[in-house]
Design an enzyme around this catalytic site. Structure first.
Site, PDB file in Angstrom:
ATOM      1  N   CYS A  13       0.844  -1.193   0.000  1.00  0.00           N
ATOM      2  CA  CYS A  13       0.000   0.000   0.000  1.00  0.00           C
ATOM      3  C   CYS A  13       0.884   1.250   0.000  1.00  0.00           C
ATOM      4  O   CYS A  13       1.825   1.357   0.768  1.00  0.00           O
ATOM      5  CB  CYS A  13      -0.937   0.090   1.196  1.00  0.00           C
ATOM      6  N   ASN A  22      -2.280   2.309   5.332  1.00  0.00           N
ATOM      7  CA  ASN A  22      -1.362   1.215   5.022  1.00  0.00           C
ATOM      8  C   ASN A  22      -1.084   0.504   6.341  1.00  0.00           C
ATOM      9  O   ASN A  22      -0.562   1.130   7.259  1.00  0.00           O
ATOM     10  CB  ASN A  22      -0.064   1.796   4.432  1.00  0.00           C
ATOM     11  N   GLY A  23      -1.453  -0.778   6.440  1.00  0.00           N
ATOM     12  CA  GLY A  23      -1.231  -1.507   7.690  1.00  0.00           C
ATOM     13  C   GLY A  23      -2.430  -2.382   8.018  1.00  0.00           C
ATOM     14  O   GLY A  23      -3.270  -2.643   7.150  1.00  0.00           O
ATOM     15  N   TRP A  57      -2.403  -2.922  -1.628  1.00  0.00           N
ATOM     16  CA  TRP A  57      -2.013  -4.329  -1.633  1.00  0.00           C
ATOM     17  C   TRP A  57      -2.934  -4.969  -0.611  1.00  0.00           C
ATOM     18  O   TRP A  57      -2.845  -4.691   0.579  1.00  0.00           O
ATOM     19  CB  TRP A  57      -0.555  -4.488  -1.238  1.00  0.00           C
ATOM     20  N   GLU A 106      18.334 -17.870  -4.926  1.00  0.00           N
ATOM     21  CA  GLU A 106      17.965 -16.558  -5.452  1.00  0.00           C
ATOM     22  C   GLU A 106      17.538 -16.659  -6.925  1.00  0.00           C
ATOM     23  O   GLU A 106      16.567 -16.020  -7.342  1.00  0.00           O
ATOM     24  CB  GLU A 106      19.143 -15.579  -5.270  1.00  0.00           C
ATOM     25  N   ARG A 129       4.372  -0.491  -4.598  1.00  0.00           N
ATOM     26  CA  ARG A 129       4.033  -0.888  -3.231  1.00  0.00           C
ATOM     27  C   ARG A 129       2.746  -1.708  -3.171  1.00  0.00           C
ATOM     28  O   ARG A 129       2.426  -2.288  -2.130  1.00  0.00           O
ATOM     29  CB  ARG A 129       3.866   0.360  -2.355  1.00  0.00           C
ATOM     30  N   LYS A 160      13.887 -15.572  -8.308  1.00  0.00           N
ATOM     31  CA  LYS A 160      13.703 -14.588  -9.380  1.00  0.00           C
ATOM     32  C   LYS A 160      12.789 -15.155 -10.449  1.00  0.00           C
ATOM     33  O   LYS A 160      11.901 -14.476 -10.942  1.00  0.00           O
ATOM     34  CB  LYS A 160      15.040 -14.184 -10.026  1.00  0.00           C
ATOM     35  N   LYS A 182       6.440  -4.463  -3.346  1.00  0.00           N
ATOM     36  CA  LYS A 182       7.872  -4.248  -3.165  1.00  0.00           C
ATOM     37  C   LYS A 182       8.269  -4.234  -1.694  1.00  0.00           C
ATOM     38  O   LYS A 182       9.282  -4.783  -1.309  1.00  0.00           O
ATOM     39  CB  LYS A 182       8.245  -2.910  -3.818  1.00  0.00           C
ATOM     40  N   GLU A 193       9.030 -15.588  -9.080  1.00  0.00           N
ATOM     41  CA  GLU A 193       8.231 -14.410  -8.740  1.00  0.00           C
ATOM     42  C   GLU A 193       7.843 -13.572  -9.954  1.00  0.00           C
ATOM     43  O   GLU A 193       6.806 -12.922  -9.927  1.00  0.00           O
ATOM     44  CB  GLU A 193       8.873 -13.557  -7.644  1.00  0.00           C
ATOM     45  N   HIS A 244      18.957 -36.680  -2.729  1.00  0.00           N
ATOM     46  CA  HIS A 244      18.161 -37.103  -1.578  1.00  0.00           C
ATOM     47  C   HIS A 244      16.672 -36.823  -1.785  1.00  0.00           C
ATOM     48  O   HIS A 244      15.907 -36.821  -0.837  1.00  0.00           O
ATOM     49  CB  HIS A 244      18.653 -36.407  -0.307  1.00  0.00           C
TER      50      HIS A 244
END
Ligand code: M6R
Length: 609
Positions: A2, A100-101, A74, A482, A27, A486, A604, A489, A505
């Site tokens: 947000c 936002n929250g 968001w 990583e 955001r 990438k 983000k 996502e 394994h």
């Protein structure tokens, strides 16, 4: 997570708010909305989806007015629909709130208000807060907000306006970032500086428990009681050009390509060639204090957690100090063993990740010394740690973190060098490490020049894939994690990162002729081992793409395709091997028509737990 923006001043607010929302869209992009106060009262426009949907909604009917608030969402409470989009209003429809929250006791407050006759149009906790402010309102917005906030639990960064007070904007912060932009006879509030840069670079960072009242004469900061608080005005170094795409099709590509420069900026001023060590005065730790550290805990989330794992390899190898890497979201819920002899390093690009912030606070509460490796100057984590290193990577807008990652690894290398030289690393070894670090920006540039090779590999091996494996060993195991993150996502291909030897394994069962397997295989201490792992995959028909050093004919013969990276010190290879993986995932996502900079469901900066 947000984005909120508010404005009061002489300009028309609506266009300015829209522009601000566009800059903060990274955001959150589930819905967007604005509210403007004018002669007609409160004019609110909102739309589900991205800011462009709101722009369409506003076409030909931009509201006039010089006081307003805007929000890009968001979703946490309630689906990403138009009714759930912010701003939300109180029962009278004359007070508008963006938030936002998460208001944790919103269900209880909602029930109480319903009993008093309030009706709600959305499923959000924010609408409950708007109604609560309305319940307290009797002609003084500032006092109504303070009274309402004294009743709520949870996290908020919020901005509130009222049709009855066309010269007042009230904003408050607890747990979600908020700053005030101080312009010439105009004032802003925002979740971050990106919407303000066009107008001012003077900002005041609000702290938890603080409220700000903006009027046409200025601003005033206070707490939820009545105490006035004096705050310093800070100057932001970033400028507008840095938060624009500058001709690149996506922020992600721009940020990948900026890495020679961002890495150089992270290292700048820290390397002491003669002494073979690093100058990291920002840590605020004397040599004696550093020598007394018995253990290091590194805590972070997502990509930053992957860089932390690389730090573990570096610190243990070079400084011979025990290191643990903790997911920040787990750290504080598992009674961690940390005390004043533990150094806790928090890593965060945004400096606002709620889990990382909570972990840092927990570590401080237990007496640990805390250090932050943070990119955003003035962010909450940067302000709360005892010391730290700013990454100076420049703004990272693409949701997929790229340049921040390599800068985080470089910052960890600086911390490692400093501690190692105080313990057991010789001056010559220190100098050799510095030499390796200095060469990296040019070596990255050489990799970037060959990005078209990666575009072809992306098309050939991953264009139609539904799964992928990334395998690495030693310090390149976190790079495998990583690389897989990438890919998943931004292209939504399921990918797993594994230590290459661990494959046998379990994951080896997945390998068949449809499974692309990306090996990170520079010629390091474990090279011969990884060659065997490649053989194991080939024996089962898997398609092998390998990152290798120039001249590695052994893997060249085995792999279906290779991409060469320049030679560097073993511990620094992640800074080079991660770059082709970033590009690979970028090109796959573009080929699949995915929204690279705004992947679905992500934001983000994750400012809720
Ligand atoms: O701002 P932070 O570094 O604290 O963010 C941590 C993660 O949310 C972030 O790295 C996330 O995993 C990215 N989307 C990865 O590309």
């Amino acid at each position: 997570m947000c984005g909120i923006v508010g404005y009061i001043g002489p300009r028309q607010a609506a266009g300015l708010l829209l522009e601000g929302l566009r800059r903060m869209e990274y955001r959150g992009y589930d819905s967007a909305g604005i509210a403007v106060v004018n002669g007609h009262g409160l004019e609110i426009t909102k739309a589900a989806g991205k800011v462009t949907m709101l722009e369409l909604e506003l076409e030909g009917k931009m509201p006039t007015g010089t006081l307003g608030i805007g929000h890009t969402r968001w979703a946490t409470h309630g689906a990403p629909t138009t009714p759930n989009a912010h701003p939300h209003t109180d029962q009278s429809g004359r007070i508008a709130v963006i938030h936002n929250g998460i208001i944790e006791n919103s269900s209880a407050i909602r029930k109480t208000l319903e009993r008093r006759g309030h009706t709600f149009k959305s499923e959000t906790d924010t609408e409950v807060l708007a109604h609560l402010v309305g319940e307290y309102y009797s002609g003084d917005l500032e006092e109504a907000v303070a009274a309402a906030l004294r009743e709520v639990d949870g996290a908020y960064g919020l901005a509130i306006i009222s049709a009855d007070e066309p010269g007042v904007l009230v904003a408050a912060r607890k747990g979600s970032p908020l700053l005030v932009g101080v312009g010439e006879n105009e004032w802003f509030v925002a979740s971050d500086a990106s919407p303000l840069l066009q107008y001012t670079r003077s900002v005041v960072y609000l702290d938890d428990g603080e409220m700000v009242v903006l009027s046409r004469d200025g601003y005033r900061v206070r707490n939820l009681e009545t105490t006035r608080i004096s705050k310093p005005v800070n100057q932001i170094e970033w400028d507008l050009a840095m938060v624009e795409r500058n001709g690149y099709p996506h922020f992600m590509l721009k940020e990948i390509c900026e890495q020679p420069e961002s890495l150089h900026n992270t290292l700048r001023g820290h390397l002491l060639e003669e002494e073979g060590t690093a100058r990291v005065t920002g840590l605020n730790l004397s040599d004696d204090q550093l020598k007394q550290v018995e253990r290091i805990v590194i805590t972070a989330c997502g990509t930053s957690w992957h860089s932390a794992l690389i730090g573990e390899y570096m610190l243990e190898e070079m400084a011979r100090i025990p290191v643990e890497v903790e997911y920040a979201s787990e750290f504080r819920y598992r009674n961690p063993v940390v005390d004043h002899r533990t150094l806790v390093i928090g890593i965060s690009q945004s400096g606002e990740t709620a889990d990382t912030l909570a972990a840092i606070r927990e570590a401080k509460r237990r007496g640990a010394r805390t250090v932050g490796l943070v990119n955003v100057v003035g962010s909450t984590i940067a302000r709360e740690v005892d010391g730290g290193i700013y990454l100076h990577a420049g703004p990272e807008v693409g949701v997929a973190s790229t340049k921040a990652f390599t800068s985080q690894v470089a910052a960890l290398a600086l911390v490692t060098l400093r501690i190692a030289r105080l313990r057991n690393l010789s001056i010559l070894q220190g100098r050799e490490f510095i030499q390796g670090l200095r060469l990296l920006p040019a070596q990255i540039a050489r990799i970037l020049e060959r990005s078209s090779e990666l575009e072809h590999l992306a098309e050939r091996f991953l264009g139609t894939a539904t799964n992928a494996l990334y395998l690495g060993r030693g310090v390149n195991f976190p790079v495998a994690l990583e690389g897989a993150l990438k890919l998943k996502e931004i292209s939504y291909i399921h990918a797993e990162g594994y230590p290459a030897a661990e494959m046998k394994h379990g994951p080896i069962a997945l390998i068949d002729e449809n499974m692309p397997v990306v090996f990170i295989a520079p010629k390091d201490a474990v090279h011969s081992k990884i060659v065997s792992n490649i053989e194991e995959v080939k024996a089962r028909g898997g398609k092998v793409i390998a990152l290798i050093n120039e001249g590695d004919t052994e893997i060249e013969r085995l792999a279906d395709a290779t991409f060469t990276i320049p030679v560097t010190l073993d511990l620094l290879t992640p800074i080079l091997t991660s770059i082709p993986l970033q590009l690979l995932s970028y090109y796959v996502a573009v080929a699949r028509g995915c929204n690279v900079d705004q992947p679905r469901n992500l934001a983000k900066s994750v400012t809720v737990e």
